[in-house]
Motif scaffolding. Structure first.
Motif, PDB file in Angstrom:
ATOM      1  N   LEU A 258       0.809  -1.220   0.000  1.00  0.00           N
ATOM      2  CA  LEU A 258       0.000   0.000   0.000  1.00  0.00           C
ATOM      3  C   LEU A 258       0.843   1.271   0.000  1.00  0.00           C
ATOM      4  CD1 LEU A 258      -2.842  -0.936   2.533  1.00  0.00           C
ATOM      5  CD2 LEU A 258      -2.971  -0.836   0.033  1.00  0.00           C
ATOM      6  N   GLU A 259       1.956   1.214   0.712  1.00  0.00           N
ATOM      7  CA  GLU A 259       2.742   2.440   0.892  1.00  0.00           C
ATOM      8  C   GLU A 259       3.288   2.996  -0.428  1.00  0.00           C
ATOM      9  OE1 GLU A 259       4.846   3.223   4.778  1.00  0.00           O
ATOM     10  OE2 GLU A 259       6.558   2.834   3.460  1.00  0.00           O
ATOM     11  N   PRO A 260       3.933   2.181  -1.273  1.00  0.00           N
ATOM     12  CA  PRO A 260       4.411   2.725  -2.552  1.00  0.00           C
ATOM     13  C   PRO A 260       3.273   3.241  -3.433  1.00  0.00           C
ATOM     14  CG  PRO A 260       5.472   0.631  -2.086  1.00  0.00           C
ATOM     15  CD  PRO A 260       4.362   0.785  -1.095  1.00  0.00           C
ATOM     16  N   ILE A 261       2.127   2.535  -3.416  1.00  0.00           N
ATOM     17  CA  ILE A 261       0.982   2.958  -4.239  1.00  0.00           C
ATOM     18  C   ILE A 261       0.506   4.340  -3.813  1.00  0.00           C
ATOM     19  CG2 ILE A 261      -1.421   2.466  -4.808  1.00  0.00           C
ATOM     20  CD1 ILE A 261      -0.732  -0.524  -4.560  1.00  0.00           C
ATOM     21  N   MET A 262       0.273   4.492  -2.508  1.00  0.00           N
ATOM     22  CA  MET A 262      -0.213   5.776  -1.993  1.00  0.00           C
ATOM     23  C   MET A 262       0.843   6.868  -2.119  1.00  0.00           C
ATOM     24  SD  MET A 262      -2.132   4.297   1.409  1.00  0.00           S
ATOM     25  CE  MET A 262      -2.753   5.885   1.927  1.00  0.00           C
ATOM     26  N   PHE A 263       2.093   6.474  -1.950  1.00  0.00           N
ATOM     27  CA  PHE A 263       3.185   7.450  -1.994  1.00  0.00           C
ATOM     28  C   PHE A 263       3.275   8.115  -3.361  1.00  0.00           C
ATOM     29  CE2 PHE A 263       7.705   8.173  -3.085  1.00  0.00           C
ATOM     30  CZ  PHE A 263       7.984   9.196  -2.188  1.00  0.00           C
ATOM     31  N   PHE A 264       3.313   7.313  -4.427  1.00  0.00           N
ATOM     32  CA  PHE A 264       3.498   7.907  -5.753  1.00  0.00           C
ATOM     33  C   PHE A 264       2.235   8.602  -6.256  1.00  0.00           C
ATOM     34  CE2 PHE A 264       7.149   4.963  -5.868  1.00  0.00           C
ATOM     35  CZ  PHE A 264       8.126   5.889  -6.204  1.00  0.00           C
ATOM     36  N   LYS A 265       1.082   8.206  -5.768  1.00  0.00           N
ATOM     37  CA  LYS A 265      -0.139   8.959  -6.093  1.00  0.00           C
ATOM     38  C   LYS A 265      -0.091  10.335  -5.428  1.00  0.00           C
ATOM     39  CE  LYS A 265      -3.463   5.274  -7.119  1.00  0.00           C
ATOM     40  NZ  LYS A 265      -4.744   4.643  -6.725  1.00  0.00           N
ATOM     41  N   ALA A 266       0.390  10.363  -4.185  1.00  0.00           N
ATOM     42  CA  ALA A 266       0.522  11.644  -3.480  1.00  0.00           C
ATOM     43  C   ALA A 266       1.542  12.540  -4.166  1.00  0.00           C
ATOM     44  CB  ALA A 266       0.917  11.402  -2.025  1.00  0.00           C
ATOM     45  N   LEU A 267       2.658  11.950  -4.611  1.00  0.00           N
ATOM     46  CA  LEU A 267       3.679  12.733  -5.301  1.00  0.00           C
ATOM     47  C   LEU A 267       3.153  13.329  -6.594  1.00  0.00           C
ATOM     48  CD1 LEU A 267       7.188  11.064  -5.015  1.00  0.00           C
ATOM     49  CD2 LEU A 267       6.119  12.785  -3.600  1.00  0.00           C
ATOM     50  N   ASN A 268       2.308  12.614  -7.264  1.00  0.00           N
ATOM     51  CA  ASN A 268       1.701  13.133  -8.490  1.00  0.00           C
ATOM     52  C   ASN A 268       0.833  14.351  -8.187  1.00  0.00           C
ATOM     53  OD1 ASN A 268       1.304  12.829 -11.394  1.00  0.00           O
ATOM     54  ND2 ASN A 268      -0.823  12.339 -10.871  1.00  0.00           N
ATOM     55  N   GLN A 269       0.135  14.293  -7.046  1.00  0.00           N
ATOM     56  CA  GLN A 269      -0.667  15.437  -6.612  1.00  0.00           C
ATOM     57  C   GLN A 269       0.227  16.639  -6.306  1.00  0.00           C
ATOM     58  OE1 GLN A 269      -4.101  15.847  -6.276  1.00  0.00           O
ATOM     59  NE2 GLN A 269      -4.219  13.920  -7.418  1.00  0.00           N
ATOM     60  N   ILE A 270       1.352  16.383  -5.648  1.00  0.00           N
ATOM     61  CA  ILE A 270       2.282  17.469  -5.326  1.00  0.00           C
ATOM     62  C   ILE A 270       2.812  18.106  -6.605  1.00  0.00           C
ATOM     63  CG2 ILE A 270       4.555  17.980  -4.333  1.00  0.00           C
ATOM     64  CD1 ILE A 270       3.968  15.751  -2.286  1.00  0.00           C
ATOM     65  N   LYS A 271       3.198  17.267  -7.557  1.00  0.00           N
ATOM     66  CA  LYS A 271       3.745  17.754  -8.825  1.00  0.00           C
ATOM     67  C   LYS A 271       2.751  18.649  -9.551  1.00  0.00           C
ATOM     68  CE  LYS A 271       5.855  16.068 -13.110  1.00  0.00           C
ATOM     69  NZ  LYS A 271       6.266  14.855 -13.876  1.00  0.00           N
ATOM     70  N   ASN A 272       1.486  18.271  -9.527  1.00  0.00           N
ATOM     71  CA  ASN A 272       0.453  19.035 -10.235  1.00  0.00           C
ATOM     72  C   ASN A 272       0.017  20.292  -9.487  1.00  0.00           C
ATOM     73  OD1 ASN A 272       0.446  17.113 -12.277  1.00  0.00           O
ATOM     74  ND2 ASN A 272      -1.211  15.919 -11.333  1.00  0.00           N
ATOM     75  N   ASN A 273       0.412  20.401  -8.214  1.00  0.00           N
ATOM     76  CA  ASN A 273      -0.082  21.525  -7.405  1.00  0.00           C
ATOM     77  C   ASN A 273       1.057  22.315  -6.752  1.00  0.00           C
ATOM     78  OD1 ASN A 273      -3.254  21.281  -7.179  1.00  0.00           O
ATOM     79  ND2 ASN A 273      -2.439  19.193  -7.060  1.00  0.00           N
ATOM     80  N   GLN A 274       2.263  22.226  -7.307  1.00  0.00           N
ATOM     81  CA  GLN A 274       3.387  22.941  -6.700  1.00  0.00           C
ATOM     82  C   GLN A 274       3.150  24.452  -6.652  1.00  0.00           C
ATOM     83  OE1 GLN A 274       6.807  21.313  -8.975  1.00  0.00           O
ATOM     84  NE2 GLN A 274       7.581  20.550  -7.026  1.00  0.00           N
ATOM     85  N   HIS A 275       2.497  24.993  -7.662  1.00  0.00           N
ATOM     86  CA  HIS A 275       2.248  26.439  -7.657  1.00  0.00           C
ATOM     87  C   HIS A 275       1.291  26.830  -6.547  1.00  0.00           C
ATOM     88  CE1 HIS A 275      -1.058  24.788 -10.028  1.00  0.00           C
ATOM     89  NE2 HIS A 275      -1.706  25.930  -9.904  1.00  0.00           N
ATOM     90  N   HIS A 276       0.340  25.934  -6.206  1.00  0.00           N
ATOM     91  CA  HIS A 276      -0.583  26.222  -5.102  1.00  0.00           C
ATOM     92  C   HIS A 276       0.154  26.172  -3.764  1.00  0.00           C
ATOM     93  CE1 HIS A 276      -4.173  26.512  -7.466  1.00  0.00           C
ATOM     94  NE2 HIS A 276      -4.050  25.280  -7.965  1.00  0.00           N
ATOM     95  N   ILE A 277       1.070  25.217  -3.615  1.00  0.00           N
ATOM     96  CA  ILE A 277       1.867  25.137  -2.384  1.00  0.00           C
ATOM     97  C   ILE A 277       2.715  26.399  -2.249  1.00  0.00           C
ATOM     98  CG2 ILE A 277       3.629  23.824  -1.137  1.00  0.00           C
ATOM     99  CD1 ILE A 277       2.720  21.340  -2.718  1.00  0.00           C
TER     100      ILE A 277
END
Length: 531
Positions: A258-277
C-alpha cells in the motif's frame, strides 16, 4: 480565562519587540533563497556584500518571525531586491495594526507559531525540488496488491498458497523497504503542508490581505489532503515505534504494498499543485515577515519609514545610526546626489559609517524601515569592497582580490541600474603613488556613470584630486591629557589634523622613533628628498 491562555498571552507580550534568543539554523534558513532563480530584474546581495555588512548578525537582530517559513522568507527578502516587491500601503497598515490590536496579534502568533519546528523548513522543498519520479514498474503495483490480497484469502481454501504467499511477501517487502528511502524525504514535509493550509485558511478568514489566488490554492490543497493520510499516520507512528498499532499497520502495508501505491499517487498530486503550495507558502510567510517588521519597530527607540526619491536627490539622513552598535552616535548627511569621500584616522568611524548607510539602504528597500529620524534614498543596488582578505585557496593576494571586486563594480556601473558602491581604503594593498593614481581614476569612472559612491581613505592627496567630483566629509579624534577621544561625529570637509605620530608618542614609543617620524613627515610635506 484558561490558565494556559494566560501564560501564552504573557509569553507573547514579553517576546513582542524583543530579539530572539533561540539558535539560528542558517543552513535551513538560507535554502529557500538559494534555490530561487536569480532574475536580471532583481538584485541579489552577493556573499561578498553580506560578509562586509555582517549580514548574519544583522539578520539575527532583525528576525522577529514566529515560523520557520517566515524566517526563510525574511532572509530572501533581505538578500533579494526587487523594485516592484516593496511593502505596499495595505501591508503597512497591517504592520501598524499588529501592536495596537492585542487580540489580532495573539491570533497571528497562535497560528504562525504552529510552523516553528525544524520540520517546517521542509515545506519549501515541496515546490522548489523536482518530485521523485515513479519507477516504470509502478503501474503494476495495484495489480500486485490485488493478487497479494487474493492469495492471502486463498490460504483458507488451498494449501498450495502456503508456497505462493511467502514468495509474494518477500517481493512485497523488498518493494516496501526500497520505497522507505523515498518516503523519508516527505514524512516531515507533508504534515507541515497540511498545517500550512490550515493556517492560511484561518488567516484569510480574518480578512487579512485577502486574495482570490490564495483562496483557490487553499481549496486545491484541501482536495489533496486525502492523499496525505499515509504521511500523517507514518509521522505519528514513527514517534513511537514500540506502539503495537505501528507494527500492525506496517504488516498490512507490506502485505498489500500500500505504501508505494499511496506514496506515488501523493507525489503526483504534489507535482500538479506545486504552484498552489508556493502560493500558500508566500502568503503565510509574508504575513509572518510583516509581523516581524512590526515587532522590530516596537522594540526600537527611534526609527522612520524611508522616503524614496529620484537618483538625482541622492541620500539624505537625519539621526542615522547602526542598529547593531549599542549607544551608536547619530549622524546627519545630505549627498544632494553627489558621491561622498570620507577621510579620518583609524577607529574614528569611517568604516562604521559606510556600513551604517548600507544597512539602512538595505532595510529601507526590504522592510520599509530605517534606523534614523529621517531617511531619503533612491531605489538602488548595493555593492561593496570593505572587508577584503587574501584568497589563499586560489592563491590570490589581497591586492588581486580587491582588483577583482572593483572590476565587478566597474562592470555593474555601466548597466542601466543605479548602484551604491561602498569602498573602504581603496587599493590599500599596493604602494602610495599607484594607490592614489589608480584610486582616483576608478572613483572618477564610477561617478561618471551616474552611480553613488561612498569611499573612505587615509590619503589626503586623493581627497584633493577628487574634491570637484565628490563631497568631502571626515571623522576626527581629540587628544587631551595623553588620551585619544573619538566623538564619531561626521564633519564637513577633509581631515586637516594629523595625529598618527602623536598617538605613537602617547603609547610611549621610544623618543628616537617619534623624532625621526616627525622629521620625515616634515620632509615629505615639503617634498624634500629623504635622507
Amino acid at each position: 480565562m484558561n490558565i494556559f491562555k494566560i501564560k501564552r498571552e504573557k509569553k507573547a507580550k514579553l517576546q513582542f519587540g524583543e530579539p530572539k534568543s533561540e539558535p539560528f539554523l542558517f543552513d535551513w534558513i538560507t535554502e529557500f533563497y538559494s534555490k530561487l532563480p536569480k532574475l536580471e530584474s532583481s538584485h541579489s546581495l552577493s556573499d561578498k556584500v553580506c560578509n562586509d555588512l555582517d549580514f548574519e548578525e544583522l539578520f539575527m537582530f532583525l528576525d522577529r518571525t514566529n515560523s520557520k517559513i517566515g524566517q526563510q522568507y525574511l532572509y530572501n527578502q533581505l538578500r533579494t531586491h526587487d523594485e516592484d516587491d516593496i511593502i505596499s500601503q495595505e501591508e503597512e497598515n497591517l504592520i501598524k495594526k499588529i501592536p495596537k490590536d492585542h487580540q489580532f496579534r495573539l491570533f497571528l502568533e497562535k497560528h504562525l507559531s504552529k510552523l516553528d519546528q525544524t520540520e517546517s523548513f521542509y515545506i519549501a522543498k515541496l515546490f522548489q525540488d523536482k518530485p521523485i519520479e515513479a519507477p516504470k514498474w509502478f503501474k503494476w503495483l495495484p495489480l500486485l496488491s490485488v493478487i497479494s490480497l487474493l492469495s492471502i484469502i486463498s490460504l483458507l481454501f488451498s494449501t498450495v498458497m502456503v508456497y505462493v504467499v511467502p514468495a509474494l511477501v518477500i517481493l512485497n517487502m523488498s518493494i516496501h523497504y526500497r520505497n522507505k528511502n523515498n518516503l523519508d524525504h516527505y514524512i516531515s514535509s507533508l504534515p507541515e503542508l497540511i498545517k500550512l493550509q490550515f493556517i492560511a485558511k484561518n488567516i484569510l478568514e480574518s480578512d487579512t490581505l485577502a486574495s482570490e489566488k490564495v483562496r483557490k490554492s487553499i481549496a486545491a490543497i484541501e482536495k489533496m489532503k486525502k492523499h496525505f493520510y499515509l504521511f500523517q499516520m507514518e509521522s505519528k507512528l514513527q514517534s513511537d515505534v514500540s506502539n503495537l498499532s505501528w507494527g500492525l499497520v506496517e504488516i498490512i502495508k507490506i502485505l498489500l504494498v500500500l505504501e508505494p501505491i499511496m506514496f506515488f499517487k501523493a507525489l503526483n498530486q504534489i507535482k500538479n499543485n506545486q504552484h498552489h503550495i508556493s502560493n500558500l507558502f508566500i502568503f503565510v510567510s509574508r504575513i509572518d515577515m510583516l509581523y516581524s517588521i512590526s515587532s522590530l519597530r516596537n522594540g526600537l527607540e527611534n526609527y522612520c519609514l524611508p522616503n524614496f526619491s529620484s537618483p538625482k536627490d541622492g541620500i539624505k539622513a537625519k539621526g542615522i545610526y547602526h542598529p547593531l552598535i549599542e549607544n551608536c552616535v547619530l549622524n546627519d548627511i545630505d549627498t544632494s546626489g553627489r558621491s561622498i569621500l570620507l577621510t579620518g584616522s583609524n577607529m574614528s568611524g569611517k568604516t562604521t559609517f559606510i556600513r551604517t548607510i548600507a544597512v539602512n539602504v538595505l532595510t529601507a528597500m526590504a522592510l520599509n524601515t530605517s534606523f534614523a529620524n529621517a531617511f531619503q534614498l533612491p531605489k538602488i543596488r548595493l555593492m561593496s569592497a570593505i572587508r577584503i582578505s587574501d584568497d589563499l585557496l586560489n592563491e590570490k593576494s589581497y591586492y588581486f582580490e580587491e582588483v577583482s571586486t572593483i572590476k565587478e563594480m566597474i562592470r555593474c556601473s555601466e548597466s542601466a541600474y543605479y548602484h551604491l558602491f561602498l569602498l573602504d581604503e581603496i587599493f590599500k594593498g599596493t604602494n602610495t603613488v599607484e594607490r592614489i593614481s589608480a584610486g582616483k581614476a576608478v572613483l572618477s569612472y564610477l561617478v561618471n556613470h551616474n552611480n553613488l559612491v561612498f569611499v573612505s581613505t587615509h590619503d589626503i592627496e586623493l581627497a584633493d584630486l577628487l574634491k570637484e567630483e565628490y563631497t568631502l566629509y571626515h571623522f576626527s579624534e581629540m587628544i587631551n591629557d595623553e588620551e585619544v577621544d573619538f566623538d564619531y561625529k561626521l564633519k564637513e570637509g577633509k581631515l586637516r589634523t594629523r595625529n598618527a605620530i602623536r598617538i605613537l608618542d602617547i603609547n610611549q614609543y621610544p623618543k628616537i622613533i617619534i623624532e625621526e617620524a616627525h622629521k620625515l613627515a616634515e620632509q615629505l610635506d615639503l617634498k624634500k628628498p629623504l635622507q
